[in-house]
Motif scaffolding. Structure first.
Motif, PDB file in Angstrom:
ATOM      1  N   PHE A 163       3.313 -12.172 -15.525  1.00  0.00           N
ATOM      2  CA  PHE A 163       2.836 -11.094 -14.853  1.00  0.00           C
ATOM      3  C   PHE A 163       3.166 -10.748 -13.615  1.00  0.00           C
ATOM      4  N   PHE A 164       3.392 -11.536 -12.787  1.00  0.00           N
ATOM      5  CA  PHE A 164       3.972 -11.448 -11.412  1.00  0.00           C
ATOM      6  C   PHE A 164       5.394 -10.858 -11.477  1.00  0.00           C
ATOM      7  N   ARG A 165       6.289 -11.339 -12.276  1.00  0.00           N
ATOM      8  CA  ARG A 165       7.682 -10.753 -12.355  1.00  0.00           C
ATOM      9  C   ARG A 165       7.751  -9.064 -12.827  1.00  0.00           C
ATOM     10  N   GLN A 166       6.684  -8.731 -13.608  1.00  0.00           N
ATOM     11  CA  GLN A 166       6.439  -7.504 -13.926  1.00  0.00           C
ATOM     12  C   GLN A 166       6.176  -6.826 -12.874  1.00  0.00           C
ATOM     13  N   LYS A 167       5.090  -7.096 -12.113  1.00  0.00           N
ATOM     14  CA  LYS A 167       4.410  -6.449 -10.927  1.00  0.00           C
ATOM     15  C   LYS A 167       5.355  -6.272  -9.754  1.00  0.00           C
ATOM     16  N   ALA A 168       6.335  -7.582  -9.769  1.00  0.00           N
ATOM     17  CA  ALA A 168       7.467  -7.372  -8.585  1.00  0.00           C
ATOM     18  C   ALA A 168       8.363  -6.363  -9.080  1.00  0.00           C
ATOM     19  N   LYS A 169       8.708  -6.029 -10.012  1.00  0.00           N
ATOM     20  CA  LYS A 169       9.687  -4.958 -10.287  1.00  0.00           C
ATOM     21  C   LYS A 169       9.017  -3.763 -10.181  1.00  0.00           C
ATOM     22  N   ASP A 170       7.755  -3.523 -10.378  1.00  0.00           N
ATOM     23  CA  ASP A 170       7.017  -2.247 -10.037  1.00  0.00           C
ATOM     24  C   ASP A 170       6.792  -2.053  -8.497  1.00  0.00           C
ATOM     25  N   LYS A 171       6.391  -3.155  -7.710  1.00  0.00           N
ATOM     26  CA  LYS A 171       6.030  -3.003  -6.456  1.00  0.00           C
ATOM     27  C   LYS A 171       6.955  -3.448  -5.472  1.00  0.00           C
ATOM     28  N   LEU A 172       7.385  -4.774  -5.733  1.00  0.00           N
ATOM     29  CA  LEU A 172       8.503  -5.397  -4.563  1.00  0.00           C
ATOM     30  C   LEU A 172       9.649  -4.704  -4.374  1.00  0.00           C
ATOM     31  N   ILE A 173      10.236  -4.487  -5.775  1.00  0.00           N
ATOM     32  CA  ILE A 173      11.701  -3.780  -5.626  1.00  0.00           C
ATOM     33  C   ILE A 173      11.713  -2.298  -4.811  1.00  0.00           C
ATOM     34  N   PRO A 174      10.623  -1.409  -5.129  1.00  0.00           N
ATOM     35  CA  PRO A 174      10.543  -0.476  -4.410  1.00  0.00           C
ATOM     36  C   PRO A 174      10.520  -0.360  -2.783  1.00  0.00           C
ATOM     37  N   ARG A 175       9.569  -1.418  -2.596  1.00  0.00           N
ATOM     38  CA  ARG A 175       9.580  -1.631  -1.027  1.00  0.00           C
ATOM     39  C   ARG A 175      10.795  -2.367  -0.270  1.00  0.00           C
ATOM     40  N   PHE A 199      13.464 -13.626  -4.186  1.00  0.00           N
ATOM     41  CA  PHE A 199      12.158 -13.418  -3.920  1.00  0.00           C
ATOM     42  C   PHE A 199      11.398 -14.442  -5.027  1.00  0.00           C
ATOM     43  N   HIS A 200      10.455 -15.059  -4.648  1.00  0.00           N
ATOM     44  CA  HIS A 200       9.812 -15.794  -5.750  1.00  0.00           C
ATOM     45  C   HIS A 200       8.800 -14.949  -6.051  1.00  0.00           C
ATOM     46  N   PRO A 201       8.577 -14.997  -7.639  1.00  0.00           N
ATOM     47  CA  PRO A 201       7.728 -13.845  -8.159  1.00  0.00           C
ATOM     48  C   PRO A 201       6.304 -14.098  -7.552  1.00  0.00           C
ATOM     49  N   ARG A 202       5.772 -15.303  -7.066  1.00  0.00           N
ATOM     50  CA  ARG A 202       4.291 -15.288  -6.329  1.00  0.00           C
ATOM     51  C   ARG A 202       4.276 -14.605  -5.168  1.00  0.00           C
ATOM     52  N   CYS A 203       5.226 -13.944  -4.666  1.00  0.00           N
ATOM     53  CA  CYS A 203       5.320 -13.248  -3.460  1.00  0.00           C
ATOM     54  C   CYS A 203       4.177 -12.085  -3.656  1.00  0.00           C
TER      55      CYS A 203
END
Length: 233
Positions: free
Chosen positions: A129-141, A176-180
């Motif tokens: 779940f976190f890996r997918q959300k990181a792609k959606d939210k972390l990478i754009p930031r 980045f750790h997915p749990r970020c």
């Protein structure tokens, strides 16, 4: 705190005034008083609302407060985007692996183990779940802060570190750790800026912290939050 007795069940509730809501909502969580939210009403009216839902509340209290050892159940909570969210575990015996989804107010967990989930299976599902959300939210930031600061990374990856949140390699590759994704948006932004600053200053010297402060003035508060959360092995 007011209490309503329904048969042998004592229902203790807490009222949260939410004038923007048009009706009243009841939330039942593990090891917590029942939460009643909605427009302001007297305690007598609150009791009527609790009494009306008493049977449902009793059943939910029995469900969320069932004895558990090393299992995750309905009423447990997960940290995401800086907040602790209620989780609903639903049996999905046809699945081989659990699936976690989020609907902006709580988590839904489809469990092949029934109405509970082992901590090991939860960690694996949470990582997906976190890996997918990181792609959606972390990478754009990261892209945003590269434009904002003028600091450039060669590449960005997700990596499950044993004891750290993120890293900047000598080649300026950020990991980045997915749990970020547990961090609030503000703290996540700080972590990104922190690693981008390492593309210029590799060590935590005075020049590094000056650079961090230049691009992220609120860094000290966010840094304290990062250290408080830590990372489980």
């Amino acid at each position: 705190m007011p209490v309503y007795q329904y048969g042998a069940t004592m229902i203790e509730w807490q009222f949260q005034k939410r004038p923007e809501l048009k009706r009243h909502y009841v939330t039942v969580e593990r090891n917590r008083p029942v939460l009643l939210r909605g427009p302001a009403v007297s305690e007598q009216e609150q009791q009527k609302l609790i009494r009306y839902r008493a049977r449902w509340i009793k059943l939910k209290l029995e469900e969320v407060n069932q004895p558990v050892k090393d299992e995750f159940v309905t009423g447990s909570r997960l940290l995401y985007r800086g907040k602790s969210w209620y989780c609903q575990v639903e049996p999905a015996l046809e699945l081989k692996k659990p699936i976690i989804s989020f609907n902006h107010s709580k988590f839904f967990i489809q469990s092949p183990e029934g109405r509970s989930l082992s901590k090991k299976a939860l960690r694996e599902a949470r990582d997906v779940f976190f890996r997918q959300k990181a792609k959606d939210k972390l990478i754009p930031r990261i892209r945003h802060w590269q434009r904002q600061t003028g600091l450039e990374a060669v590449a960005t990856r997700l990596h499950r570190f044993p004891r750290r949140w993120a890293s900047c390699a000598e080649q300026n590759i950020l990991e980045f750790h997915p749990r970020c994704m547990e961090f609030s948006p503000a703290v996540l932004d700080y972590v990104i800026v922190h690693e981008l600053c390492h593309t210029v200053e590799k060590s935590h010297n005075q020049a590094f912290w000056k650079l961090v402060a230049l691009h992220y003035p609120d860094w000290e508060r966010c840094h304290a939050e990062v250290e408080r959360l830590g990372v489980e092995v």
